[in-house]
Motif scaffolding. Structure first.
Motif, mmCIF file in Angstrom:
data_model
loop_
_atom_site.group_PDB
_atom_site.id
_atom_site.type_symbol
_atom_site.label_atom_id
_atom_site.label_comp_id
_atom_site.label_asym_id
_atom_site.label_seq_id
_atom_site.Cartn_x
_atom_site.Cartn_y
_atom_site.Cartn_z
ATOM 1 N N GLU A 51 -71.332 14.482 -11.050
ATOM 2 C CA GLU A 51 -72.216 13.773 -10.167
ATOM 3 C C GLU A 51 -72.772 14.706 -8.887
ATOM 4 O O GLU A 51 -74.014 14.700 -8.406
ATOM 5 C CB GLU A 51 -71.761 12.462 -9.378
ATOM 6 N N TRP A 52 -71.699 15.368 -8.287
ATOM 7 C CA TRP A 52 -71.968 16.348 -7.210
ATOM 8 C C TRP A 52 -73.037 17.372 -7.664
ATOM 9 O O TRP A 52 -73.796 17.634 -7.004
ATOM 10 C CB TRP A 52 -70.593 16.782 -6.729
ATOM 11 N N LYS A 55 -76.414 15.652 -8.369
ATOM 12 C CA LYS A 55 -77.102 15.483 -7.131
ATOM 13 C C LYS A 55 -77.553 16.645 -6.067
ATOM 14 O O LYS A 55 -78.622 16.756 -5.524
ATOM 15 C CB LYS A 55 -76.273 14.889 -6.043
ATOM 16 N N ALA A 56 -76.920 17.987 -6.489
ATOM 17 C CA ALA A 56 -76.981 19.108 -5.463
ATOM 18 C C ALA A 56 -78.371 19.658 -6.010
ATOM 19 O O ALA A 56 -79.345 20.196 -5.252
ATOM 20 C CB ALA A 56 -75.828 20.286 -5.703
ATOM 21 N N VAL A 99 -75.099 14.836 -0.477
ATOM 22 C CA VAL A 99 -74.222 15.001 -1.573
ATOM 23 C C VAL A 99 -72.753 14.294 -1.409
ATOM 24 O O VAL A 99 -72.281 13.605 -2.176
ATOM 25 C CB VAL A 99 -73.896 16.494 -2.033
ATOM 26 N N GLY A 100 -72.455 14.444 -0.117
ATOM 27 C CA GLY A 100 -71.038 13.522 0.292
ATOM 28 C C GLY A 100 -71.225 12.109 0.327
ATOM 29 O O GLY A 100 -70.473 11.769 -0.632
ATOM 30 N N THR A 103 -71.657 11.312 -3.792
ATOM 31 C CA THR A 103 -70.556 11.476 -4.562
ATOM 32 C C THR A 103 -69.523 10.510 -3.921
ATOM 33 O O THR A 103 -68.618 9.952 -4.956
ATOM 34 C CB THR A 103 -69.842 13.036 -4.272
#
Length: 143
Positions: A51-52, A55-56, A99-100, A103
């Protein structure tokens, strides 16, 4: 010369009222958000990316599109190396925020598309508010 998005042929000008800027920012953000979320889901659910990472990639593509449109259409600003640097710093901050949040919420909730959508909306909404305030109050005031 940077890439230009030709929405209209008027000269660049910072004399755009708040309401017009806000409407244009939301329209631009919606398009950029669709690109971001679409790529995020494609990479995460079709290609199995974490997922990170998904999303990045979505964030970088959506944000690049948003900057190009916002500089030219929303804020009607001339190209500027100082402004570009300031936007890059702002986007690094909002990258970490988005992203934080995405995630963290993705790991908290089951990995299902409706939860991913909610996590995306919360992360995107937070970053959108930060971006508009900083761009309007600081970045597009830079000459």
């Amino acid at each position: 010369m940077p890439i230009e998005v030709p929405f209209d042929d008027q000269e660049a000008s910072t004399d755009v009222d708040l309401k017009t800027q806000l409407v244009r920012f939301v329209i631009t953000g919606a398009g950029s958000g669709i690109l971001d979320f679409g790529l995020t889901l494609l990479l995460q659910y079709v290609f199995g990316a974490p997922e990170w990472a998904a999303k990045a990639v979505g964030f970088v593509c959506g944000t690049t599109m948003a900057y190009l449109i916002n500089r030219r259409w929303t804020f009607r600003a001339e190209p500027s190396a100082a402004r570009f640097f300031a936007v890059a710093v702002l986007y690094l901050v909002t990258f970490a925020v988005q992203v934080g949040i995405y995630t963290g919420l993705s790991r908290l909730w089951d990995e299902q598309i409706h939860w991913s959508l909610l996590a995306f909306v919360i992360a995107q909404g937070t970053a959108t508010v930060i971006n508009f305030v900083v761009q309007r109050a600081v970045i597009f005031k830079i000459r």
